[in-house]
Design a protein around this motif. Sequence first.
Motif, mmCIF file in Angstrom:
data_model
loop_
_atom_site.group_PDB
_atom_site.id
_atom_site.type_symbol
_atom_site.label_atom_id
_atom_site.label_comp_id
_atom_site.label_asym_id
_atom_site.label_seq_id
_atom_site.Cartn_x
_atom_site.Cartn_y
_atom_site.Cartn_z
ATOM 1 N N PHE A 193 68.724 -17.071 89.070
ATOM 2 C CA PHE A 193 67.885 -18.300 88.605
ATOM 3 C C PHE A 193 68.270 -18.806 87.118
ATOM 4 C CE2 PHE A 193 65.430 -15.819 91.482
ATOM 5 C CZ PHE A 193 64.634 -16.693 92.029
ATOM 6 N N LEU A 194 68.061 -19.858 86.901
ATOM 7 C CA LEU A 194 68.457 -20.456 85.620
ATOM 8 C C LEU A 194 67.372 -21.621 85.354
ATOM 9 C CD1 LEU A 194 70.515 -21.079 83.256
ATOM 10 C CD2 LEU A 194 71.651 -22.774 84.769
ATOM 11 N N ARG A 195 66.640 -21.653 84.123
ATOM 12 C CA ARG A 195 65.728 -22.618 83.779
ATOM 13 C C ARG A 195 66.377 -23.910 83.687
ATOM 14 N NH1 ARG A 195 63.245 -20.959 78.451
ATOM 15 N NH2 ARG A 195 62.403 -23.175 78.621
ATOM 16 N N PRO A 196 65.837 -25.048 84.163
ATOM 17 C CA PRO A 196 65.889 -26.319 83.933
ATOM 18 C C PRO A 196 66.433 -26.574 82.461
ATOM 19 C CG PRO A 196 63.709 -26.375 84.291
ATOM 20 C CD PRO A 196 64.443 -24.926 84.429
ATOM 21 N N THR A 197 67.665 -27.183 82.265
ATOM 22 C CA THR A 197 68.147 -27.107 81.182
ATOM 23 C C THR A 197 68.400 -28.846 80.571
ATOM 24 O OG1 THR A 197 69.434 -25.201 81.327
ATOM 25 C CG2 THR A 197 70.186 -26.519 79.504
ATOM 26 N N ALA A 252 62.561 -39.416 86.601
ATOM 27 C CA ALA A 252 63.918 -38.913 86.012
ATOM 28 C C ALA A 252 63.734 -37.147 86.047
ATOM 29 C CB ALA A 252 63.945 -39.239 84.512
ATOM 30 N N VAL A 253 62.734 -36.654 86.152
ATOM 31 C CA VAL A 253 62.651 -35.251 86.328
ATOM 32 C C VAL A 253 62.877 -34.932 87.694
ATOM 33 C CG1 VAL A 253 61.022 -33.169 86.230
ATOM 34 C CG2 VAL A 253 60.962 -34.675 84.442
ATOM 35 N N ARG A 254 62.354 -35.462 88.810
ATOM 36 C CA ARG A 254 62.681 -35.301 90.075
ATOM 37 C C ARG A 254 64.074 -35.519 90.600
ATOM 38 N NH1 ARG A 254 61.648 -37.510 95.343
ATOM 39 N NH2 ARG A 254 61.752 -39.381 94.739
ATOM 40 N N ALA A 255 64.830 -36.492 89.950
ATOM 41 C CA ALA A 255 65.983 -37.010 90.267
ATOM 42 C C ALA A 255 67.227 -35.764 89.581
ATOM 43 C CB ALA A 255 66.506 -38.410 89.608
ATOM 44 N N ALA A 256 66.624 -35.348 88.590
ATOM 45 C CA ALA A 256 67.447 -34.411 87.711
ATOM 46 C C ALA A 256 67.403 -32.904 88.512
ATOM 47 C CB ALA A 256 67.101 -34.161 86.339
ATOM 48 N N PHE A 267 59.647 -36.156 78.843
ATOM 49 C CA PHE A 267 60.537 -35.603 79.853
ATOM 50 C C PHE A 267 60.664 -34.194 79.529
ATOM 51 C CE2 PHE A 267 64.717 -34.434 81.206
ATOM 52 C CZ PHE A 267 64.893 -34.792 82.513
ATOM 53 N N VAL A 268 60.939 -33.519 78.417
ATOM 54 C CA VAL A 268 60.917 -32.103 78.161
ATOM 55 C C VAL A 268 59.609 -31.519 78.509
ATOM 56 C CG1 VAL A 268 61.416 -30.314 76.224
ATOM 57 C CG2 VAL A 268 62.639 -32.231 76.394
ATOM 58 N N GLU A 269 58.435 -32.131 78.207
ATOM 59 C CA GLU A 269 56.970 -31.431 78.576
ATOM 60 C C GLU A 269 57.176 -31.348 80.157
ATOM 61 O OE1 GLU A 269 53.917 -34.075 77.064
ATOM 62 O OE2 GLU A 269 54.431 -33.461 75.084
ATOM 63 N N LYS A 270 57.538 -32.308 80.838
ATOM 64 C CA LYS A 270 57.571 -32.334 82.111
ATOM 65 C C LYS A 270 58.272 -31.190 82.835
ATOM 66 C CE LYS A 270 55.957 -34.431 86.118
ATOM 67 N NZ LYS A 270 54.778 -34.858 86.332
ATOM 68 N N VAL A 271 59.630 -31.103 82.183
ATOM 69 C CA VAL A 271 60.427 -30.116 82.562
ATOM 70 C C VAL A 271 59.979 -28.710 82.353
ATOM 71 C CG1 VAL A 271 62.876 -29.276 82.166
ATOM 72 C CG2 VAL A 271 62.446 -31.652 82.404
ATOM 73 N N ASN A 272 59.164 -28.491 81.246
ATOM 74 C CA ASN A 272 58.708 -27.435 81.107
ATOM 75 C C ASN A 272 57.584 -26.663 82.069
ATOM 76 O OD1 ASN A 272 60.633 -26.649 79.026
ATOM 77 N ND2 ASN A 272 59.346 -27.579 77.401
ATOM 78 N N ALA A 273 56.986 -27.624 82.719
ATOM 79 C CA ALA A 273 55.916 -27.485 83.594
ATOM 80 C C ALA A 273 56.619 -27.086 84.946
ATOM 81 C CB ALA A 273 55.110 -28.661 83.787
ATOM 82 N N ILE A 274 57.992 -27.099 85.293
ATOM 83 C CA ILE A 274 58.322 -26.824 86.508
ATOM 84 C C ILE A 274 58.266 -25.270 86.658
ATOM 85 C CG2 ILE A 274 60.685 -26.204 87.685
ATOM 86 C CD1 ILE A 274 61.792 -29.290 86.430
ATOM 87 N N GLN A 275 57.766 -24.793 87.768
ATOM 88 C CA GLN A 275 57.309 -23.305 88.124
ATOM 89 C C GLN A 275 58.742 -22.927 88.654
ATOM 90 O OE1 GLN A 275 54.688 -22.037 87.062
ATOM 91 N NE2 GLN A 275 54.079 -23.869 86.356
ATOM 92 N N ILE A 276 59.648 -22.175 87.938
ATOM 93 C CA ILE A 276 60.614 -21.512 88.389
ATOM 94 C C ILE A 276 60.558 -19.980 89.006
ATOM 95 C CG2 ILE A 276 61.666 -21.222 86.236
ATOM 96 C CD1 ILE A 276 64.581 -21.165 87.605
ATOM 97 N N GLY A 277 60.527 -19.751 89.916
ATOM 98 C CA GLY A 277 60.323 -18.072 90.524
ATOM 99 C C GLY A 277 60.707 -18.153 92.035
ATOM 100 N N ASP A 278 59.825 -17.168 92.620
ATOM 101 C CA ASP A 278 60.002 -16.794 94.068
ATOM 102 C C ASP A 278 60.041 -18.091 95.060
ATOM 103 O OD1 ASP A 278 60.083 -15.582 96.468
ATOM 104 O OD2 ASP A 278 58.212 -14.242 95.953
ATOM 105 N N PRO A 279 61.192 -18.152 95.644
ATOM 106 C CA PRO A 279 61.010 -19.283 96.573
ATOM 107 C C PRO A 279 60.091 -19.303 97.540
ATOM 108 C CG PRO A 279 63.266 -18.406 96.130
ATOM 109 C CD PRO A 279 62.439 -17.371 95.401
#
Length: 485
Positions: A366-370, A269-273, A301-313
């Motif tokens: 940039f926008l954090r996954p919401t 679900a995290v990958r799909a979202a 789900f929220v824990e996993k979303v919070n582990a997404i590393q958003i930053g320098d592509p």
Amino acid sequence: MLDIQNFIDGAFTHALDGESIDDYNPATAQRIATIPRSKFADVELAVTAAQSAQSTWSALTFEQRAQWLDRIADALEEKTEDIARTESMDTGKPIELARRVDAARSVSNFRFFASFGRQQTEMTFEMEDAMNYVHRTPVGTVGLITPWNLPLYLLTWKVAPALLMGNTIIAKPSEITPLTANLLAETLLELELPNGVFNLVHGLGPEVGQALLEHPKVKAISFTGGTETGRIVARTAAPMFKKLSLELGGKNATIILKDADLDNAVDGAVRAAFSNSGQVCLCGSRIFIDSSIAEQFTQRFVEKVNAIQIGDPMDERTTMGSVISPEHLLKVESYIDLAIEEGGTVLTGGTREMTGFNGPQGVGAFLRPTVVENLPHTSRCATEEIFGPMVTLHSFTTETEALEMVNSSEYGLAGSVWTTDLERGRMFSEKMDTGIVWVNTWLHRDLRTPFGGVKNSGVGREGGQWSLDFFSEMTNVCIKNPDSN
Ligand code: TXE
């Protein structure tokens, strides 16, 4: 700064009137290129080139054209790193994703159609006194219009079968992401593809895109993009009786049944979202969870979303880059505001800060996954295509209720169902009004299968046989047996 040009009749050239548009890297807000702002006159040149190349290209044997596809695949494969870096710079997507998905799939699109094409056998239908066979001819000069989310991936998905079936091409990539289409043109020039077989015109949709739609000698339009643009495409091309393929938007559902394997379901679900910052038409942006496991699922789900590393592509460890542009960032943020107004609760995200590795903090889009819950499934956020890193969670008590909620969408592109009972998964899938359903997986593609949507998600299918059919005309030849008179 790159000076990108059109590619017409085997040569790079500026727009005839010399006008240009700027292209930006959305992760750094830097201007990286200028592209031609082409108009009808440029399309006219491209059409003339394509028309004069048509007879030579279609005179090649099927096998010769399949060999061209293999050669293009090999050449693109050698440029994997270049493609990945260019795509990442133009879209803001992580380099690792651009390499693994965009570059790899661009190569496999050519390889797949070469090999799939070679397996085709002539279609024949025997009668008692006659035999029929299907003779295929190219459609002619075709227009390929593609979006910004998977630029080279979606362009090559159309270019490969169009070339294989003997057509000549005018491609119009998104003005926001023109760079890898240019890289493809450079590659075809290096390979010495005959002049005029592949032409590329850059510019704005309502100008050069519209000119392509309206040109009477362009016999088919294959379009991937937004539903509203799809309406314009249909309105323009249908009365001219052009062949039309429309791959449009989606508002896809991820359905977590009560017997789902939670580890798999949460990962999926995290990958799909959030793959590609939620900017894939197949993304699962509405998640429906059986109420008996909703709390448990949501927490994980929220824990996993919070582990997404958003930053320098460009950092290999980054798992989410920017969205496509500052304008698109504002659009997605307006939906987050709307979600709050509509009574939703933001469980995580909604802000611009990065959680991953150093990047151009504060300047990029940039926008954090919401993640939002407590919204009715009929709310605007849960029904309109947002096409960004935002997902809504909804719970259900019976599967009948889940199906009603899922099918209430005006879109019908894709969905995924998560359950350990495969029979239940099948039953549920078959009742969904969508073109594609995955059970216990997401975006698991066999390129032979039909790809496309129902309802406002499009008309027609791409992939395997469906692409070959779209890019060819069929003549039924019926030969009466002389002895049967
Ligand atoms: O798409 P457009 P955009 C959706 C998503 C996104 C929205 C807008 O919801 O927010 O579409 O994205 C060309 N005649 N998807 O603005 O405008 C345009 O130049 C001919 C879903 O990129 O539909 C570009 O090359 N062409 C989607 C292409 O159409 C025209 C992926 C797509 O642009 C034209 C991307 C015209 N009048 C966005 N106007 C998916 N389903 O994969 C525009 N174009």
